[in-house]
Scaffold this motif. Sequence first.
Motif, mmCIF file in Angstrom:
data_model
loop_
_atom_site.group_PDB
_atom_site.id
_atom_site.type_symbol
_atom_site.label_atom_id
_atom_site.label_comp_id
_atom_site.label_asym_id
_atom_site.label_seq_id
_atom_site.Cartn_x
_atom_site.Cartn_y
_atom_site.Cartn_z
ATOM 1 N N ASP A 270 -10.169 7.341 6.263
ATOM 2 C CA ASP A 270 -11.060 7.783 7.332
ATOM 3 C C ASP A 270 -10.294 8.493 8.442
ATOM 4 O O ASP A 270 -10.344 8.109 9.590
ATOM 5 C CB ASP A 270 -11.822 6.589 7.892
ATOM 6 C CG ASP A 270 -10.876 5.531 8.384
ATOM 7 O OD1 ASP A 270 -11.251 4.746 9.246
ATOM 8 O OD2 ASP A 270 -9.711 5.517 7.894
ATOM 9 N N MET A 271 -9.512 9.495 8.066
ATOM 10 C CA MET A 271 -8.748 10.200 9.086
ATOM 11 C C MET A 271 -9.658 11.152 9.846
ATOM 12 O O MET A 271 -10.202 12.092 9.277
ATOM 13 C CB MET A 271 -7.606 10.969 8.439
ATOM 14 C CG MET A 271 -6.628 11.488 9.462
ATOM 15 S SD MET A 271 -5.213 12.279 8.694
ATOM 16 C CE MET A 271 -4.314 10.874 8.101
ATOM 17 N N ARG B 171 -12.269 13.750 -4.031
ATOM 18 C CA ARG B 171 -11.957 12.898 -2.890
ATOM 19 C C ARG B 171 -10.580 13.193 -2.314
ATOM 20 O O ARG B 171 -10.420 13.346 -1.108
ATOM 21 C CB ARG B 171 -11.995 11.430 -3.319
ATOM 22 C CG ARG B 171 -13.373 10.817 -3.301
ATOM 23 C CD ARG B 171 -13.284 9.320 -3.165
ATOM 24 N NE ARG B 171 -12.698 8.685 -4.344
ATOM 25 C CZ ARG B 171 -13.377 8.391 -5.439
ATOM 26 N NH1 ARG B 171 -14.648 8.683 -5.535
ATOM 27 N NH2 ARG B 171 -12.788 7.804 -6.451
ATOM 28 N N THR C 178 -3.911 4.020 -5.580
ATOM 29 C CA THR C 178 -2.764 4.912 -5.679
ATOM 30 C C THR C 178 -2.079 4.988 -4.333
ATOM 31 O O THR C 178 -1.990 6.036 -3.730
ATOM 32 C CB THR C 178 -3.210 6.299 -6.127
ATOM 33 O OG1 THR C 178 -4.309 6.670 -5.294
ATOM 34 C CG2 THR C 178 -3.629 6.313 -7.560
ATOM 35 N N GLY C 179 -1.559 3.873 -3.887
ATOM 36 C CA GLY C 179 -0.779 3.861 -2.655
ATOM 37 C C GLY C 179 -1.661 3.622 -1.453
ATOM 38 O O GLY C 179 -2.832 3.274 -1.572
ATOM 39 N N PRO C 180 -1.081 3.800 -0.275
ATOM 40 C CA PRO C 180 -1.821 3.523 0.945
ATOM 41 C C PRO C 180 -3.062 4.404 1.014
ATOM 42 O O PRO C 180 -3.019 5.599 0.732
ATOM 43 C CB PRO C 180 -0.834 3.891 2.051
ATOM 44 C CG PRO C 180 0.443 4.264 1.405
ATOM 45 C CD PRO C 180 0.220 4.396 -0.047
ATOM 46 N N ARG D 159 2.967 16.830 11.001
ATOM 47 C CA ARG D 159 2.897 17.940 10.047
ATOM 48 C C ARG D 159 3.788 19.089 10.480
ATOM 49 O O ARG D 159 4.478 19.693 9.667
ATOM 50 C CB ARG D 159 1.464 18.421 9.914
ATOM 51 C CG ARG D 159 0.815 18.004 8.613
ATOM 52 C CD ARG D 159 -0.443 18.812 8.350
ATOM 53 N NE ARG D 159 -1.344 18.738 9.490
ATOM 54 C CZ ARG D 159 -2.116 17.699 9.759
ATOM 55 N NH1 ARG D 159 -2.111 16.656 8.981
ATOM 56 N NH2 ARG D 159 -2.906 17.718 10.806
ATOM 57 N N ILE E 216 -6.000 6.701 2.186
ATOM 58 C CA ILE E 216 -6.246 7.689 3.232
ATOM 59 C C ILE E 216 -7.746 7.828 3.284
ATOM 60 O O ILE E 216 -8.328 8.612 2.547
ATOM 61 C CB ILE E 216 -5.623 9.034 2.879
ATOM 62 C CG1 ILE E 216 -4.188 8.837 2.433
ATOM 63 C CG2 ILE E 216 -5.692 9.971 4.058
ATOM 64 C CD1 ILE E 216 -3.570 10.083 1.891
ATOM 65 N N LEU F 201 2.839 5.895 -10.008
ATOM 66 C CA LEU F 201 3.326 5.623 -8.643
ATOM 67 C C LEU F 201 4.764 5.205 -8.664
ATOM 68 O O LEU F 201 5.070 4.114 -9.056
ATOM 69 C CB LEU F 201 2.470 4.505 -8.042
ATOM 70 C CG LEU F 201 0.987 4.812 -8.057
ATOM 71 C CD1 LEU F 201 0.254 3.855 -7.210
ATOM 72 C CD2 LEU F 201 0.777 6.215 -7.604
ATOM 73 N N CYS G 298 -6.718 16.780 6.375
ATOM 74 C CA CYS G 298 -5.415 16.545 6.988
ATOM 75 C C CYS G 298 -4.760 17.842 7.429
ATOM 76 O O CYS G 298 -3.958 17.855 8.343
ATOM 77 C CB CYS G 298 -4.485 15.843 6.011
ATOM 78 S SG CYS G 298 -4.723 14.091 5.976
ATOM 79 N N ASP H 199 -2.944 8.246 7.546
ATOM 80 C CA ASP H 199 -3.726 7.512 8.530
ATOM 81 C C ASP H 199 -3.885 6.062 8.102
ATOM 82 O O ASP H 199 -4.346 5.779 7.003
ATOM 83 C CB ASP H 199 -5.101 8.172 8.661
ATOM 84 C CG ASP H 199 -5.851 7.635 9.847
ATOM 85 O OD1 ASP H 199 -5.780 6.422 10.094
ATOM 86 O OD2 ASP H 199 -6.501 8.423 10.539
ATOM 87 N N GLN I 261 -2.800 13.495 -2.343
ATOM 88 C CA GLN I 261 -2.827 12.458 -1.325
ATOM 89 C C GLN I 261 -1.468 12.186 -0.728
ATOM 90 O O GLN I 261 -1.322 11.994 0.476
ATOM 91 C CB GLN I 261 -3.378 11.163 -1.936
ATOM 92 C CG GLN I 261 -4.863 11.212 -2.159
ATOM 93 C CD GLN I 261 -5.478 9.834 -2.022
ATOM 94 O OE1 GLN I 261 -4.801 8.844 -1.808
ATOM 95 N NE2 GLN I 261 -6.786 9.782 -2.131
ATOM 96 N N SER I 262 -0.435 12.156 -1.583
ATOM 97 C CA SER I 262 0.855 11.686 -1.103
ATOM 98 C C SER I 262 1.779 12.822 -0.712
ATOM 99 O O SER I 262 2.916 12.583 -0.337
ATOM 100 C CB SER I 262 1.521 10.847 -2.188
ATOM 101 O OG SER I 262 1.723 11.643 -3.328
ATOM 102 N N GLN J 216 6.544 10.576 4.189
ATOM 103 C CA GLN J 216 5.321 10.065 4.784
ATOM 104 C C GLN J 216 5.568 9.426 6.141
ATOM 105 O O GLN J 216 6.517 8.668 6.321
ATOM 106 C CB GLN J 216 4.681 9.034 3.853
ATOM 107 C CG GLN J 216 4.212 9.659 2.554
ATOM 108 C CD GLN J 216 3.346 8.725 1.750
ATOM 109 O OE1 GLN J 216 3.455 7.515 1.884
ATOM 110 N NE2 GLN J 216 2.475 9.274 0.929
#
Lengths: 495, 495, 495
Positions: free
Chosen positions: A9-10, A49, A3-5, C189, A7, C495, A57, C197, A161-162, C170
């Motif tokens: 391990d920020m 998740r 589902t997109g880029p 933010r 995220i 998406l 974030c 990330d 997430q987005s 984003q």
Amino acid sequence: MQTGPGITDMPESDMARPLLERDHGGSVGPWGPSSGGTVGILGTGDFARSLATCLLCSGFKVVVGSRNPKRNAGIFPAEAELMSQEEAVKRAELLFVALYKEHYCTLRSLAGPLAHKILIDVSNNQEVNTKGESNAEYLASLFPHSTVVKGFNVVSAWALQSGPKDGNKQVLLCSNCPEARSHVAGIARSLGFTPVDMGSLSSAREIENIPLRLLPFWKVPLVLALGLFLFFYLYNFVRAVLHPYLIENQNKFYKMPLELLNITLPCVSYVLLSLVYVPGVLAAFYQLRRGTKYRRFPHWLDQWLLHRKQIGLVSFFCACLHALYSLSLPMRRSARYLLISDAVKQVKAGAGDAWVEEQVWRMEIYVSFGIMALGLLSLLAVTSLPSVSNSLNWREFTFIQSQLGLGALLVSTLHTLAFGWNRAFDGKFYKFCLPPTFTLTLVVPSAIILARVALLLPCAHRRLMRIRRGWERRSSAQIMTPNRMEEAPESSSTL
Amino acid sequence: MQTGPGITDMPESDMARPLLERDHGGSVGPWGPSSGGTVGILGTGDFARSLATCLLCSGFKVVVGSRNPKRNAGIFPAEAELMSQEEAVKRAELLFVALYKEHYCTLRSLAGPLAHKILIDVSNNQEVNTKGESNAEYLASLFPHSTVVKGFNVVSAWALQSGPKDGNKQVLLCSNCPEARSHVAGIARSLGFTPVDMGSLSSAREIENIPLRLLPFWKVPLVLALGLFLFFYLYNFVRAVLHPYLIENQNKFYKMPLELLNITLPCVSYVLLSLVYVPGVLAAFYQLRRGTKYRRFPHWLDQWLLHRKQIGLVSFFCACLHALYSLSLPMRRSARYLLISDAVKQVKAGAGDAWVEEQVWRMEIYVSFGIMALGLLSLLAVTSLPSVSNSLNWREFTFIQSQLGLGALLVSTLHTLAFGWNRAFDGKFYKFCLPPTFTLTLVVPSAIILARVALLLPCAHRRLMRIRRGWERRSSAQIMTPNRMEEAPESSSTL
Amino acid sequence: MQTGPGITDMPESDMARPLLERDHGGSVGPWGPSSGGTVGILGTGDFARSLATCLLCSGFKVVVGSRNPKRNAGIFPAEAELMSQEEAVKRAELLFVALYKEHYCTLRSLAGPLAHKILIDVSNNQEVNTKGESNAEYLASLFPHSTVVKGFNVVSAWALQSGPKDGNKQVLLCSNCPEARSHVAGIARSLGFTPVDMGSLSSAREIENIPLRLLPFWKVPLVLALGLFLFFYLYNFVRAVLHPYLIENQNKFYKMPLELLNITLPCVSYVLLSLVYVPGVLAAFYQLRRGTKYRRFPHWLDQWLLHRKQIGLVSFFCACLHALYSLSLPMRRSARYLLISDAVKQVKAGAGDAWVEEQVWRMEIYVSFGIMALGLLSLLAVTSLPSVSNSLNWREFTFIQSQLGLGALLVSTLHTLAFGWNRAFDGKFYKFCLPPTFTLTLVVPSAIILARVALLLPCAHRRLMRIRRGWERRSSAQIMTPNRMEEAPESSSTL
């Protein structure tokens, strides 16, 4: 599914503690500083998740309680501490329960450590729950010493997430504990959502049903359109197929798949369009009669006002189909055969010219009006798109939806009248004593146009404007209320 | 009116004090810690209610000053303290004045307690105020010892409740006191809006007029389209109706409602489309001649650049109507009568076949090009929708609006040329010495296409690219400015 | 260029120090309290200006390093302190480098003061960088003792000024130092963006290429459509033009610009529409066979799932063009000439009526189905608009895209079958042994419809539903995982 880029391990461990945490720095609420701004999540699915990532974030510390912490280690961001459910419950004062309802009972052994903590029920159902206990109430019954807040179920893992989009920014919350509710509202705000307070936990069923709603505002308009369609189709069938068959012994059944649709659709579209403007007129008359705008309209009128946009869009859809059907008429075989047969008759009759000036003018005029009406309606439809209407100010929106809309109704009426020509007064167009269809459709629109003209008379107009600025007739209210500032009732159409 | 889920009793008393408040914890501004983050609202209308709810949700303490605190008790959220106006003024250092302008004078008795406090004027007018005093300036004149900030008038009660949308996120602010202005900007940010500083209080009239603006960017394009329409309609009327009537004694007046519209609309559409691409070409030539991109274009060119989107959409609307009118041609009675009469003539002449190969090819080609041009234009129109253009990056947007747009102009030109065929060179198509209409419309588009080709020549292209990267000719600026990073002038089209 | 209301002199000096600053009040990171929340900007272009305004609005202190502080004094907000680059570097611990890559080397002399500071590379390239060093990596190589973070390059100067929109909210970040990355994420933010990330600095090239991407999701669908178009055009050319020319010696070349397009476009549209529903069926079969939803699909299937929306929209575009071409058929000269010639033949044959009941019914039915299919497809297209799909909940979106989409496929199939009638079984419609085109297009859609029916069988349906709720077959996973909460694979289509 991707589902997109990703995220994944920020590293936010060094980030700010949550706003909320800081604000309660000195207080000793149940989520006091001892909890260290730590938010717990029970569950390891997609939603858990995404929630963990989103909380990290926004600067929260996150602990995830899993039945198999080792197995799930790889799938969570590195900053989210995975641990057993028992440990997670100990570490956090506030826990998201990201489990299916059927697995709530697996948490029973944790009832002790969960006491006096806040549990956020984020679950959804598979089917609309019309009268049973809500998931959140079930959770509350399992853990009577915990505080349950219902919320975040309307948010998708993807939105977490987005970042929230315009359309799904609102997070509806309810709980029997106002403090817990406002605490969770603070978290929702930190994550970028707009919390909406829905009161006590008894609203949970309603909140749980929201993601299962299927276009609730479209049901009435669609049923209405279907009813009108069936009525007019039958009416036209009797007039255009049954009458020739029974009386003139002509087989016109080939008209059923296309021509009958094409004369039915504009009737549906035209009547629906006029129904968009009925409730506004009724509301104005109500306000004039009552002499105030502070009394509620009857429920049916409120509902009607709220469904105007959908009724208008269904009307536009029918108008578009009518245009396509009309434009396809000359390419059909039947049109071709009839044309050739007319030409042959003409040759046999020896006449050189079939020109009927009146018929020519009638058709040129009504086709032209029809295209204009469709053009105006398409402007209305485009400004109904959320992104377009959001970019208009209130006056612009009102101008387009009200003035341009009435313009479309007027041009549609001219289209209908030019189409009808003098047929309403010509006996040979009455089949089985049934008047031509267009006469039936003219009733409501004509009434609307007359009522609108009446409301423009200076006496009515001036009084209505005063009422909408907050003026009240003495008889309806004991005192003047000069310091109210309200919007006109049309504002509800901006929803 | 119901405007969505009710936000009635969110108990936020335990919530964070506003961001702003905390940040000034140590300072001693006029809104120091003594005020305790309390915001006052004078007024009890819809706007006041929504504002109170919204402020509470964002963690502010709210006191509402009412002339009848008891009467209005039920309609405000429980956490908003209702009190007399005097008390509210005492409790808060900053007050929203949610009254109509005509009731400002009722506050006069509070001038003393209001001194040195911030008053936010949120009022709107009924009509555009072109030269009178603004409401905010009037309020400032009534309370010379208070600090007046104008703002929030562009926000609706509904936007306050449901959270700001993309389109109406901006809150324009102005005040003579920069500290007060930035303080209110902080509140706007806390509520989720984007504050925009408009300078001193003299901008208040401008801000008050914004919600009364009626599609300001559409006026010039619409007037332009109307002017072109009238010119071409008249021109076509003379050629297609008046000439046959006067010279050949034929009655073609039936063409007025439909056929004349249909040959006028494509002219309007085609000329408007070409006008979209004129200012870009002019801007490029300006930059090339001046050797810099840092000098402003003349005002008229700036305005033209800003109206391109609207001109393009009007062009598309005319093209759509033209398509509908064209497609409706064969279903008209007149077409039918003419066809039958042709068939009869053919029979009388004894000829079996009326086929003219050249006419067939001409029409197949121009109809096909016309449909392609409409297809390309519809892509441009869809990407002009705010939600679609927001989802494109700058390169994608430029590609579609510039490359695809020029493609549409080119295909439209081919449509026009194929339609015209050899008529421009055939004397019998000149009526009253007036050339065929299509020749008039070709002037601007041909110039654009030639200019665009010229700009693609390597010497011009390379120089233009360097200028747009920030390079300047020595003569126009004393020093090189390598560290500027600017977007190309087309970026203004993204607005 | 003007880009909306100017934000020029907002005095925010008294505003809150940034969130981030406060949170680290007690820590001793490299951006400790000594920096006083001050952010530096190197560069004075449009982006630097907008960034300064935006940072000031969000409460940061801003220093701007310029090579000509005096020359640029007027163009920055008053609160942004302009100074030499050296001074700016001294004052701020974190600096935005708003220069073109070719000017990075001009900063070399500052390598000393820049050591241990965070540099944010916001630059973009002119062309896609497929394998070279990224700008950010080049910057890092120039200043090995500084920490480089890549980011904010996807944001335009305009988005910084007017507030982020849904589509470009984003901000993708990457850096080799997680602390620096999360620090910059905090700034993003605060400015209203959603940081994402992207890991270590090696992702910088990818991030730099994003603003240069040209509709990446459209390439495959467009190439696919073009391939299908060429194949079907050629196939139809052979059948409809070449065959009559070679065998019957008839010149039908005039059909090439319009009629051949018109019979080719529906084939492309219909096949593309069916390809939208292939991957969903394949995914279901994969899940059924594997007995779990936790294993990844093959890459090609994932990609196919992600391109469904674009394939569907290309299909809709072709369907619209097909409708326009079809509707334009009767207005062509060729249609007119053929009609007249038919009429003449009819007269010569002495027959009064050319009526063929079967042909009439066939055409009425397939035209009607065609219009219905287009109506359904247009609903799908409208709900694909970002602002519309954002306003739907997941169930509504799935209902429209899945149920209504399959409905459109079904009606299209009926349209095709009614068009084909009995021609597939009639030898005289086989030219050069090539079957009628419509038979070729029916293959994939028929397979889809059969597979969908198979998936509705109770045994398959029940098992699939269980798998999508998280159930796993023992053989594929050692343990049951009851506490996963995942969305169905269709969610990736949102998406």
